[in-house]
Design a protein around this motif. Structure first.
Motif, PDB file in Angstrom:
ATOM      1  N   GLU A 170       0.830  -1.204   0.000  1.00 38.31           N
ATOM      2  CA  GLU A 170       0.000   0.000   0.000  1.00 38.31           C
ATOM      3  C   GLU A 170       0.866   1.257   0.000  1.00 38.31           C
ATOM      4  OE1 GLU A 170      -3.753   2.169   2.214  1.00 38.31           O
ATOM      5  OE2 GLU A 170      -3.183   0.155   2.859  1.00 38.31           O
ATOM      6  N   ILE A 171       1.960   1.235   0.741  1.00 38.86           N
ATOM      7  CA  ILE A 171       2.873   2.374   0.741  1.00 38.86           C
ATOM      8  C   ILE A 171       3.417   2.605  -0.661  1.00 38.86           C
ATOM      9  CG2 ILE A 171       5.183   3.120   1.484  1.00 38.86           C
ATOM     10  CD1 ILE A 171       4.437   2.015   4.294  1.00 38.86           C
ATOM     11  N   ARG A 172       3.860   1.551  -1.325  1.00 38.99           N
ATOM     12  CA  ARG A 172       4.378   1.700  -2.699  1.00 38.99           C
ATOM     13  C   ARG A 172       3.308   2.246  -3.635  1.00 38.99           C
ATOM     14  NH1 ARG A 172       6.432  -3.415  -1.630  1.00 38.99           N
ATOM     15  NH2 ARG A 172       4.872  -4.347  -2.995  1.00 38.99           N
ATOM     16  N   ASN A 173       2.111   1.707  -3.566  1.00 45.53           N
ATOM     17  CA  ASN A 173       1.027   2.154  -4.451  1.00 45.53           C
ATOM     18  C   ASN A 173       0.686   3.622  -4.217  1.00 45.53           C
ATOM     19  OD1 ASN A 173       0.812  -0.354  -5.649  1.00 45.53           O
ATOM     20  ND2 ASN A 173      -0.886  -1.022  -4.364  1.00 45.53           N
ATOM     21  N   ARG A 174       0.551   4.002  -2.971  1.00 46.94           N
ATOM     22  CA  ARG A 174       0.199   5.393  -2.658  1.00 46.94           C
ATOM     23  C   ARG A 174       1.331   6.339  -3.042  1.00 46.94           C
ATOM     24  NH1 ARG A 174      -4.476   6.257  -0.345  1.00 46.94           N
ATOM     25  NH2 ARG A 174      -5.595   4.518   0.579  1.00 46.94           N
ATOM     26  N   GLN A 175       2.559   5.909  -2.831  1.00 45.94           N
ATOM     27  CA  GLN A 175       3.692   6.754  -3.185  1.00 45.94           C
ATOM     28  C   GLN A 175       3.790   6.933  -4.704  1.00 45.94           C
ATOM     29  OE1 GLN A 175       7.321   7.057  -0.788  1.00 45.94           O
ATOM     30  NE2 GLN A 175       8.307   6.023  -2.500  1.00 45.94           N
ATOM     31  N   GLU A 176       3.494   5.893  -5.449  1.00 45.77           N
ATOM     32  CA  GLU A 176       3.509   6.010  -6.916  1.00 45.77           C
ATOM     33  C   GLU A 176       2.454   7.002  -7.370  1.00 45.77           C
ATOM     34  OE1 GLU A 176       1.917   5.919 -10.611  1.00 45.77           O
ATOM     35  OE2 GLU A 176       0.892   4.574  -9.205  1.00 45.77           O
ATOM     36  N   VAL A 177       1.244   6.924  -6.825  1.00 40.10           N
ATOM     37  CA  VAL A 177       0.177   7.871  -7.184  1.00 40.10           C
ATOM     38  C   VAL A 177       0.597   9.285  -6.813  1.00 40.10           C
ATOM     39  CG1 VAL A 177      -2.206   8.574  -6.685  1.00 40.10           C
ATOM     40  CG2 VAL A 177      -1.668   6.154  -7.022  1.00 40.10           C
ATOM     41  N   LEU A 178       1.162   9.445  -5.645  1.00 36.97           N
ATOM     42  CA  LEU A 178       1.622  10.752  -5.189  1.00 36.97           C
ATOM     43  C   LEU A 178       2.693  11.312  -6.123  1.00 36.97           C
ATOM     44  CD1 LEU A 178       1.906  13.083  -3.196  1.00 36.97           C
ATOM     45  CD2 LEU A 178       3.217  11.552  -1.709  1.00 36.97           C
ATOM     46  N   LEU A 179       3.687  10.515  -6.453  1.00 35.39           N
ATOM     47  CA  LEU A 179       4.751  10.977  -7.356  1.00 35.39           C
ATOM     48  C   LEU A 179       4.192  11.319  -8.742  1.00 35.39           C
ATOM     49  CD1 LEU A 179       7.639   8.565  -6.351  1.00 35.39           C
ATOM     50  CD2 LEU A 179       7.604  11.055  -6.081  1.00 35.39           C
ATOM     51  N   ARG A 180       3.285  10.501  -9.230  1.00 36.95           N
ATOM     52  CA  ARG A 180       2.677  10.762 -10.544  1.00 36.95           C
ATOM     53  C   ARG A 180       1.997  12.125 -10.559  1.00 36.95           C
ATOM     54  NH1 ARG A 180      -2.357   7.541 -11.855  1.00 36.95           N
ATOM     55  NH2 ARG A 180      -1.306   6.133 -10.427  1.00 36.95           N
ATOM     56  N   HIS A 181       1.254  12.434  -9.501  1.00 39.09           N
ATOM     57  CA  HIS A 181       0.546  13.716  -9.455  1.00 39.09           C
ATOM     58  C   HIS A 181       1.518  14.877  -9.221  1.00 39.09           C
ATOM     59  CE1 HIS A 181      -3.059  11.313  -9.546  1.00 39.09           C
ATOM     60  NE2 HIS A 181      -3.706  12.422  -9.800  1.00 39.09           N
ATOM     61  N   LEU A 182       2.584  14.657  -8.474  1.00 39.26           N
ATOM     62  CA  LEU A 182       3.599  15.704  -8.330  1.00 39.26           C
ATOM     63  C   LEU A 182       4.246  16.010  -9.677  1.00 39.26           C
ATOM     64  CD1 LEU A 182       5.320  14.702  -4.957  1.00 39.26           C
ATOM     65  CD2 LEU A 182       3.861  16.703  -5.363  1.00 39.26           C
ATOM     66  N   LEU A 183       4.517  14.970 -10.453  1.00 36.57           N
ATOM     67  CA  LEU A 183       5.094  15.173 -11.780  1.00 36.57           C
ATOM     68  C   LEU A 183       4.144  15.944 -12.690  1.00 36.57           C
ATOM     69  CD1 LEU A 183       6.757  11.703 -12.433  1.00 36.57           C
ATOM     70  CD2 LEU A 183       7.938  13.902 -12.183  1.00 36.57           C
TER      71      LEU A 183
END
Length: 162
Positions: A55-68
């Motif tokens: 879950e941490i990996r999934n949420r972090q990927e979504v977060l990074l995608r939106h930051l980008l």
């Protein structure tokens, strides 16, 4: 009814997981440890930690995608992107609060999450992957910082300009 008959009537781990789980919990609460399916119970407990890491990996990927997308598409910023960034940060912080031993885990996964985030951000934005830096431009601290938004400043008034 003897012990063997009771065991036969119990739910199988492979055939009715929900019932098996409830039965195992009841056996543990009753202190009937000799009747517990210890191997499968141990496996399920271990899977809880794997689940939190996933879950941490999934949420972090979504977060990074939106930051980008936020940084590299400033003209298309939306309040919803900001909300997603905020929510993912809050959920990550909650996971870490509930499992403090995972505090360092997000930082250890930045590279993997960033690579996936770049690929998905490129697909969603129409920008080529080469538009994004080869390595994550954000520190672990910035990623979780509620005040950090990359790129030029933005306000809700920017929505009115659309």
């Amino acid at each position: 009814m003897n012990k063997i008959e009771r065991i036969r009537q119990r739910a199988s781990y492979d055939h009715d997981f929900a019932r098996w789980s409830m039965e195992q919990a009841a056996l543990i609460r009753q202190g009937r440890f000799d009747e517990v399916d210890a191997e499968n119970v141990a496996e399920e407990i271990e899977s809880l930690a794997r689940s939190d890491r996933k879950e941490i990996r999934n949420r972090q990927e979504v977060l990074l995608r939106h930051l980008l997308k936020w940084e590299f598409q400033p003209g298309k910023r939306k309040a919803g992107w900001r909300s997603t960034i905020f929510e993912q940060r809050q959920q990550l912080k909650l996971l870490i609060k509930e499992s403090p031993s995972l505090k360092a885990y997000p930082a250890s996964q930045i590279s993997w999450c960033y690579d996936l985030a770049c690929m998905k951000a490129a697909d969603e934005s129409g920008l080529p992957e080469s538009s994004f830096p080869n390595e994550c431009p954000y520190t672990a601290r910035q990623i979780l910082d509620d005040k950090f938004l990359p790129g030029p400043p933005w306000t809700f008034e920017d929505l009115a300009a659309d």
